[in-house]
Design a protein around this motif. Structure first.
Motif, mmCIF file in Angstrom:
data_model
loop_
_atom_site.group_PDB
_atom_site.id
_atom_site.type_symbol
_atom_site.label_atom_id
_atom_site.label_comp_id
_atom_site.label_asym_id
_atom_site.label_seq_id
_atom_site.Cartn_x
_atom_site.Cartn_y
_atom_site.Cartn_z
ATOM 1 N N GLN A 36 -46.866 -35.750 77.166
ATOM 2 C CA GLN A 36 -46.179 -34.700 76.429
ATOM 3 C C GLN A 36 -44.869 -34.376 77.132
ATOM 4 O OE1 GLN A 36 -48.453 -31.043 76.589
ATOM 5 N NE2 GLN A 36 -49.119 -31.450 78.679
ATOM 6 N N ILE A 37 -44.023 -33.631 76.447
ATOM 7 C CA ILE A 37 -42.738 -33.238 77.025
ATOM 8 C C ILE A 37 -42.963 -32.171 78.089
ATOM 9 C CG2 ILE A 37 -40.539 -32.132 76.511
ATOM 10 C CD1 ILE A 37 -40.630 -33.452 73.771
ATOM 11 N N GLY A 38 -42.238 -32.286 79.198
ATOM 12 C CA GLY A 38 -42.365 -31.320 80.289
ATOM 13 C C GLY A 38 -41.721 -31.851 81.548
ATOM 14 N N ASP A 39 -41.815 -31.088 82.646
ATOM 15 C CA ASP A 39 -41.200 -31.454 83.927
ATOM 16 C C ASP A 39 -42.267 -31.552 85.006
ATOM 17 O OD1 ASP A 39 -38.809 -31.313 82.607
ATOM 18 O OD2 ASP A 39 -38.290 -29.321 83.364
ATOM 19 N N ALA A 40 -42.080 -32.505 85.893
ATOM 20 C CA ALA A 40 -42.921 -32.650 87.076
ATOM 21 C C ALA A 40 -42.009 -32.681 88.293
ATOM 22 C CB ALA A 40 -43.760 -33.919 86.988
ATOM 23 N N PHE A 41 -42.489 -32.154 89.419
ATOM 24 C CA PHE A 41 -41.676 -32.074 90.627
ATOM 25 C C PHE A 41 -42.349 -32.856 91.744
ATOM 26 C CE2 PHE A 41 -40.526 -28.438 88.091
ATOM 27 C CZ PHE A 41 -39.148 -28.361 88.245
ATOM 28 N N LEU A 42 -41.557 -33.729 92.379
ATOM 29 C CA LEU A 42 -42.021 -34.548 93.489
ATOM 30 C C LEU A 42 -41.095 -34.339 94.681
ATOM 31 C CD1 LEU A 42 -42.573 -37.913 91.535
ATOM 32 C CD2 LEU A 42 -44.291 -36.155 92.002
ATOM 33 N N THR A 43 -41.612 -34.629 95.846
ATOM 34 C CA THR A 43 -40.767 -34.611 97.043
ATOM 35 C C THR A 43 -40.590 -36.043 97.524
ATOM 36 O OG1 THR A 43 -42.698 -34.276 98.466
ATOM 37 C CG2 THR A 43 -41.502 -32.312 97.710
ATOM 38 N N TYR A 44 -39.399 -36.315 98.043
ATOM 39 C CA TYR A 44 -39.040 -37.665 98.451
ATOM 40 C C TYR A 44 -38.983 -37.742 99.964
ATOM 41 C CZ TYR A 44 -36.104 -41.816 99.172
ATOM 42 O OH TYR A 44 -35.609 -43.016 99.598
ATOM 43 N N ASP A 45 -39.753 -38.679 100.539
ATOM 44 C CA ASP A 45 -39.734 -38.919 101.979
ATOM 45 C C ASP A 45 -38.658 -39.955 102.266
ATOM 46 O OD1 ASP A 45 -40.138 -39.396 104.631
ATOM 47 O OD2 ASP A 45 -42.264 -39.893 104.473
ATOM 48 N N ARG A 46 -37.582 -39.534 102.865
ATOM 49 C CA ARG A 46 -36.441 -40.417 103.075
ATOM 50 C C ARG A 46 -36.754 -41.541 104.058
ATOM 51 N NH1 ARG A 46 -31.577 -40.581 106.084
ATOM 52 N NH2 ARG A 46 -29.807 -41.323 104.843
ATOM 53 N N VAL A 47 -37.722 -41.338 104.936
ATOM 54 C CA VAL A 47 -38.049 -42.335 105.950
ATOM 55 C C VAL A 47 -38.771 -43.531 105.318
ATOM 56 C CG1 VAL A 47 -39.345 -42.796 108.061
ATOM 57 C CG2 VAL A 47 -38.129 -40.625 107.782
ATOM 58 N N THR A 48 -39.774 -43.252 104.487
ATOM 59 C CA THR A 48 -40.594 -44.327 103.921
ATOM 60 C C THR A 48 -40.306 -44.587 102.451
ATOM 61 O OG1 THR A 48 -42.348 -42.761 103.351
ATOM 62 C CG2 THR A 48 -42.435 -43.764 105.543
ATOM 63 N N GLY A 49 -39.539 -43.711 101.789
ATOM 64 C CA GLY A 49 -39.276 -43.884 100.366
ATOM 65 C C GLY A 49 -40.446 -43.498 99.485
ATOM 66 N N VAL A 50 -41.437 -42.809 100.031
ATOM 67 C CA VAL A 50 -42.633 -42.435 99.278
ATOM 68 C C VAL A 50 -42.411 -41.096 98.590
ATOM 69 C CG1 VAL A 50 -45.091 -41.846 99.467
ATOM 70 C CG2 VAL A 50 -44.144 -43.750 100.809
ATOM 71 N N TYR A 51 -42.909 -40.994 97.330
ATOM 72 C CA TYR A 51 -42.856 -39.742 96.575
ATOM 73 C C TYR A 51 -44.231 -39.087 96.610
ATOM 74 C CZ TYR A 51 -38.328 -41.014 94.529
ATOM 75 O OH TYR A 51 -37.005 -41.347 94.337
ATOM 76 N N LYS A 52 -44.220 -37.755 96.841
ATOM 77 C CA LYS A 52 -45.454 -36.971 96.829
ATOM 78 C C LYS A 52 -45.280 -35.773 95.916
ATOM 79 C CE LYS A 52 -46.647 -38.182 101.625
ATOM 80 N NZ LYS A 52 -46.951 -37.644 102.983
ATOM 81 N N GLU A 53 -46.409 -35.199 95.488
ATOM 82 C CA GLU A 53 -46.343 -34.017 94.648
ATOM 83 C C GLU A 53 -45.813 -32.830 95.448
ATOM 84 O OE1 GLU A 53 -49.701 -33.177 92.112
ATOM 85 O OE2 GLU A 53 -50.484 -35.202 92.440
ATOM 86 N N ALA A 54 -44.930 -32.049 94.846
ATOM 87 C CA ALA A 54 -44.336 -30.888 95.522
ATOM 88 C C ALA A 54 -45.323 -29.724 95.538
ATOM 89 C CB ALA A 54 -43.047 -30.487 94.818
#
Length: 729
Positions: free
Chosen positions: A687-705
């Protein structure tokens, strides 16, 4: 002593007195060669020109006819005979050499005759099918008089072998020019070139009194009775017999408006022959006159079987079935094999439904396709033959009548289905696929999870869909897609094809390895105090890279076109089992649209090609497209309509995603990435909506905020939105 009359004078006197004195040898030959001339009314005279050279008579006299005219003046000198074929010694030698090559090429194909005849059709045993069980001489061979070409055709429906041969150095183009007369031969006198393929022969008019047809004998009536054909049906269809080569054969008479047009003979051993040079029409043609429903079968006995089931509106083709479907549909003038359809066109045009009840074997199905192509598939139906026992199906209408009875044959016709048309379907054609979807057999009906719970509520990956990803530069579009691919591979083992034109191969490999191993590639400043991946981890990562990803790249300086990319992606799907394709970005493709095509039409065409590829190969496609230059940008996330090129990017995609990175420290951490779902076509997967993730600059991994971070970012965005609205006022 009176002067001795010349030979020419004697011939003229013989011509004028032939009626009373009887024919001489020369006049008898002329009568045989020119019967129309000798059948004309009185007062017409025949002039025989006899060419004399010295005292030696030529081997052959030249005959010419003049009707109702005075004799032409005799030339003063001797008349040089004009042969039908005039060749120099050099031409004759070349012709003999060509004929020798043709004979050798025919022998190499297995075509060998005891006597080679030129300019005429010869029949012999086909080396491919050996004439079938009856050893019929079904191969027709024709060799041109000038040795430029030889052709052969096997007329058995189960074989159909055909071919041609030319001498060395004679191309088909040159021979075609000779056939069409584009090369002038008036000077060399080669008036013998009568083309066998182009000759128009008049149809024979059959007379029943000359056919010597007889009523069927008791043995043949019994033969038909065993096939469930009644004597009444045989009499109504004028089925007769005839003595042929010391055998009794069945005669099926072909009629139009009750007038005999042709006749086909069948031996009990199923060997067929037809009256030559007759017009080809459908058997039982009078039975479909002004009929709205027409049934077409493959044999005369099948037509009689349909009548036993109560269907008189049935006809049979005269020539059986082809071995396979032809590559292209010829025009009317060259459609010799199916000329009977054109000859019966006025009868077939009035039919609104044509049921094709051809045999169940491959030639029969090929015949159904050939008939449907010519009659129009939109008005054609086809039958399905039932089983005659536990293991075998009935082959044709007569087998159904014999094994199952007339009611079963009637049900076959009543159960006829629409002839399939490419691109036109019923939902029933897709019931197996719909059943699998309902039962969840494949396991991906509800989509593949992304690896982030907050994203799974908005978006899941479905095979066969197109996802457009956009965002301002340096927002992390490519990084987010790489992380998504790593998550999907970890969960489901998917393989991917990457057409990433902005990344060097080594840089792209580094990013993917860091996300997979979750350690930095280098001992560099960006890694901080985190330990670098070990050599063993690096080697394991390389193996994972090689097994999971396949690269689509241009090795030269040219830009790849969308057709080139999709062709290689298709190869990756078929060869490596790829389930996902990334094209990154749109503006790196080679865009060469036609002058009369605007960008909107061009973008629509590209997206249509990508969607067709995704659907046909059950492959999910991520397509990255940059937004156009944003004026007075306030730092907020762009819209899908901001993509450079066309609004079709959001109109034609299945899913639309905007990747936006926070750049304002006051609004929260700058490593927060907002994934905006702007379009989801399939409500089952998101469905339409927004999700927020955090970006680990060291490993390039995205995690849930964290929820606190998300609340702070949303609050700051609301404040910016209110300020923007106030400024516009």
């Amino acid at each position: 002593m009176p002067p001795r009359p010349s030979l020419q004078s004697l011939l003229l006197m013989a011509a004028s007195t032939s009626a009373a004195a009887g024919d001489s040898g020369l006049l008898l030959a002329a009568r045989r060669r020119f019967p129309a001339a000798f059948a004309t009314a009185w007062g017409q005279r025949v002039r025989l020109l006899h060419s004399v050279s010295g005292t030696r008579l030529p081997r052959r006299a030249e005959l010419a006819c003049c009707f109702g005219t005075a004799p032409a003046a005799v030339p003063a000198g001797p008349v040089v005979p004009r042969s039908r074929i005039v060749r120099s010694a050099e031409e004759k030698s070349a012709c003999e050499a060509r004929l020798g090559q043709l004979v050798q090429k025919l022998k190499s194909q297995g075509i060998n005759m005891s006597q080679w005849r030129l300019g005429t059709f010869q029949r012999l045993l086909c080396p491919q099918c050996k004439g079938g069980s009856t050893e019929e001489q079904s191969l027709s061979v024709f060799i041109r008089n000038d040795g430029l070409n030889a052709t052969w055709t096997c007329f058995r429906a189960a074989c159909g072998w055909k071919g041609d041969a030319q001498p060395d150095g004679v191309s088909k183009v040159y021979q075609a020019k000779r056939d069409t007369g584009s090369e002038s031969d008036a000077g060399n006198g080669s008036d013998q070139e009568v083309k066998a393929n182009n000759a128009v022969k008049p149809y024979r008019k059959l007379r029943e009194q000359d056919m010597r047809l007889e009523p069927l004998c008791d043995e043949l009536v019994t033969y038909f009775s065993e096939r469930m054909i009644s004597p009444e049906t045989l009499r109504r269809n004028n089925v007769s017999q005839r003595k042929w080569n010391n055998k009794i054969v069945i005669a099926f008479t072909y009629r139009r408006d009750k007038v005999l047009v042709g006749c086909k003979y069948r031996e009990v051993s199923k060997k067929f022959s037809q009256e030559p040079n007759t017009e080809k029409i459908l058997y039982g043609l009078d039975d479909i006159k002004q009929a709205r429903d027409v049934i077409i079968v493959e044999g005369e006995i099948d037509k009689l079987s349909m009548e036993e089931a109560g269907y008189r509106n049935c006809v049979s083709v005269p020539d059986g079935a082809p071995p396979q479907v032809s590559n292209k549909l010829p025009d009317k003038d060259h459609d010799k094999k199916y000329q009977y359809l054109w000859n019966c066109k006025e009868y077939l045009d009035s039919a609104s439904r044509i049921i094709l009840a051809t045999d169940a074997d491959p030639p029969g199905q090929a015949l159904a396709e050939e008939l449907a192509r010519r009659l129009g598939k939109e008005r054609c139906w086809r039958v399905s033959w039932p089983k005659k026992n536990e293991t075998e199906f009935c082959k044709d209408a007569n087998e159904v009548l014999m094994f199952l009875g007339p009611q079963a044959l009637k049900k076959v016709i009543e159960g006829a289905e629409l002839y399939p048309i490419r691109g036109l379907f019923n939902f029933r054609d897709f019931f197996p696929e719909i059943d699998s979807y309902y039962l969840g057999i494949r396991g991906d009906e509800l989509g593949i999870p992304t690896g982030w719970k907050c994203m799974d509520e908005l978006y899941k990956v479905v095979p066969g869909e197109l996802t457009i990803v956009t965002g301002v530069p340096n927002s992390g579009k490519s990084e987010w897609i790489d992380a998504l691919l790593c998550n999907i591979n970890s969960q489901c083992g998917w393989k991917f094809a990457l057409c990433s034109m902005e990344n060097k191969v080594r840089d792209h490999a580094r990013k993917l390895l860091e996300k997979h191993i979750k350690k930095p590639f280098f001992n560099a400043r960006y890694g901080g105090s985190v330990e670098r991946m070990s050599p063993d981890e690096f080697e394991e990562g390389k193996q994972w890279l090689n097994e999971t990803f396949h690269l689509i790249r241009c090795e030269d300086d040219s830009l790849p076109s969308i057709n080139w990319v999709l062709a290689l992606a298709k190869a990756a799907v078929l060869r490596h089992g790829v389930r996902g394709l990334v094209i990154d970005p749109y503006n790196e493709l080679d865009h060469q649209r036609s002058p009369n095509q605007n960008e909107t039409e061009y973008v629509s065409q590209i997206l249509t090609k990508i969607k067709r590829f995704a659907q046909h190969h059950s492959c999910h496609v991520w397509f990255v497209a940059h937004p156009r230059q944003l004026h007075n940008w306030n730092g907020g996330a762009p819209n899908m309509y901001d993509i450079s090129g066309s609004a079709h990017f959001i109109n034609k995609c299945d899913n639309g995603i905007v990747i936006h990175r926070n750049r304002d420290p006051d609004a929260g951490p700058v490593d927060v990435v907002q994934v905006c779902m702007k379009k989801v076509r399939n409500k089952v997967i998101g469905q339409i909506g927004d999700a927020f993730l955090t970006y680990d600059r060291v490993t390039g991994v995205y995690k849930e905020a964290d929820e606190a971070i998300v609340a702070k970012v949303v609050k700051q965005q609301m404040r910016q939105k209110q300020q923007s609205q106030h400024q516009h006022r």
